[in-house]
Design a protein around this motif. Structure first.
Motif, PDB file in Angstrom:
ATOM      1  N   PRO A  39       0.805  -1.224   0.000  1.00  0.00           N
ATOM      2  CA  PRO A  39       0.000   0.000   0.000  1.00  0.00           C
ATOM      3  C   PRO A  39       0.841   1.279   0.000  1.00  0.00           C
ATOM      4  O   PRO A  39       2.006   1.273   0.409  1.00  0.00           O
ATOM      5  CB  PRO A  39      -0.797  -0.106   1.293  1.00  0.00           C
ATOM      6  CG  PRO A  39       0.083  -0.897   2.197  1.00  0.00           C
ATOM      7  CD  PRO A  39       0.776  -1.893   1.294  1.00  0.00           C
ATOM      8  N   THR A  46       2.334   3.507  -4.019  1.00  0.00           N
ATOM      9  CA  THR A  46       2.111   2.069  -4.091  1.00  0.00           C
ATOM     10  C   THR A  46       3.314   1.398  -4.740  1.00  0.00           C
ATOM     11  O   THR A  46       3.830   1.865  -5.746  1.00  0.00           O
ATOM     12  CB  THR A  46       0.845   1.768  -4.912  1.00  0.00           C
ATOM     13  OG1 THR A  46      -0.260   2.432  -4.309  1.00  0.00           O
ATOM     14  CG2 THR A  46       0.564   0.277  -4.976  1.00  0.00           C
ATOM     15  N   PRO A  65      -2.412   0.173  -7.426  1.00  0.00           N
ATOM     16  CA  PRO A  65      -2.591  -1.281  -7.437  1.00  0.00           C
ATOM     17  C   PRO A  65      -3.098  -1.808  -8.786  1.00  0.00           C
ATOM     18  O   PRO A  65      -2.709  -2.890  -9.220  1.00  0.00           O
ATOM     19  CB  PRO A  65      -3.622  -1.532  -6.337  1.00  0.00           C
ATOM     20  CG  PRO A  65      -3.508  -0.357  -5.432  1.00  0.00           C
ATOM     21  CD  PRO A  65      -3.134   0.807  -6.312  1.00  0.00           C
ATOM     22  N   ASP A  81      -2.550  -8.893  -2.325  1.00  0.00           N
ATOM     23  CA  ASP A  81      -2.481  -7.740  -1.434  1.00  0.00           C
ATOM     24  C   ASP A  81      -1.662  -8.170  -0.216  1.00  0.00           C
ATOM     25  O   ASP A  81      -2.079  -9.044   0.539  1.00  0.00           O
ATOM     26  CB  ASP A  81      -3.889  -7.318  -1.019  1.00  0.00           C
ATOM     27  CG  ASP A  81      -3.920  -6.097  -0.124  1.00  0.00           C
ATOM     28  OD1 ASP A  81      -2.939  -5.854   0.631  1.00  0.00           O
ATOM     29  OD2 ASP A  81      -4.936  -5.381  -0.162  1.00  0.00           O
TER      30      ASP A  81
END
Length: 106
Positions: A39, A46, A65, A81
């Protein structure tokens, strides 16, 4: 130092084509590469970590992302993730074995 939307300060540079190219080249030249999306933080945008079957890895800026998810899809590679699945054990083991030569992150 740059200021971006939302008033957050950013100490890092923005992602560019060389970042994505490095991830693609890594994935194409290694076996079993998976991508782990990291994140955005106060200091960086990112990023994504590409991890090969043997645990070798690189980290690069990706901007968002969606960018790395599209790259992963085009390479038929999974993208996870990292906040949900964490980092793979093989990555930590590779890092421990290769501490002296770590220069994979720019």
């Amino acid at each position: 130092m740059r200021r971006r939307k939302g008033g957050k300060n950013r100490f890092d540079r923005h992602a560019d084509d060389t970042d994505i190219t490095a991830l693609i080249e890594f994935a194409k030249s290694r076996v079993g590469v998976e991508f782990y999306v990291e994140p955005e933080t106060f200091a960086t945008g990112t990023t994504a970590v590409a991890v090969a079957t043997d645990g070798e890895w690189i980290r690069r800026r990706v901007g968002a992302p969606e960018v790395i998810k599209k790259v992963a899809h085009n390479l038929a590679a999974p993208a996870y993730d990292v906040e949900i699945v964490g980092y793979p054990k093989r990555m930590r083991e590779w890092t421990a074995r290769n501490k002296r030569g770590l220069s994979l992150e720019d």
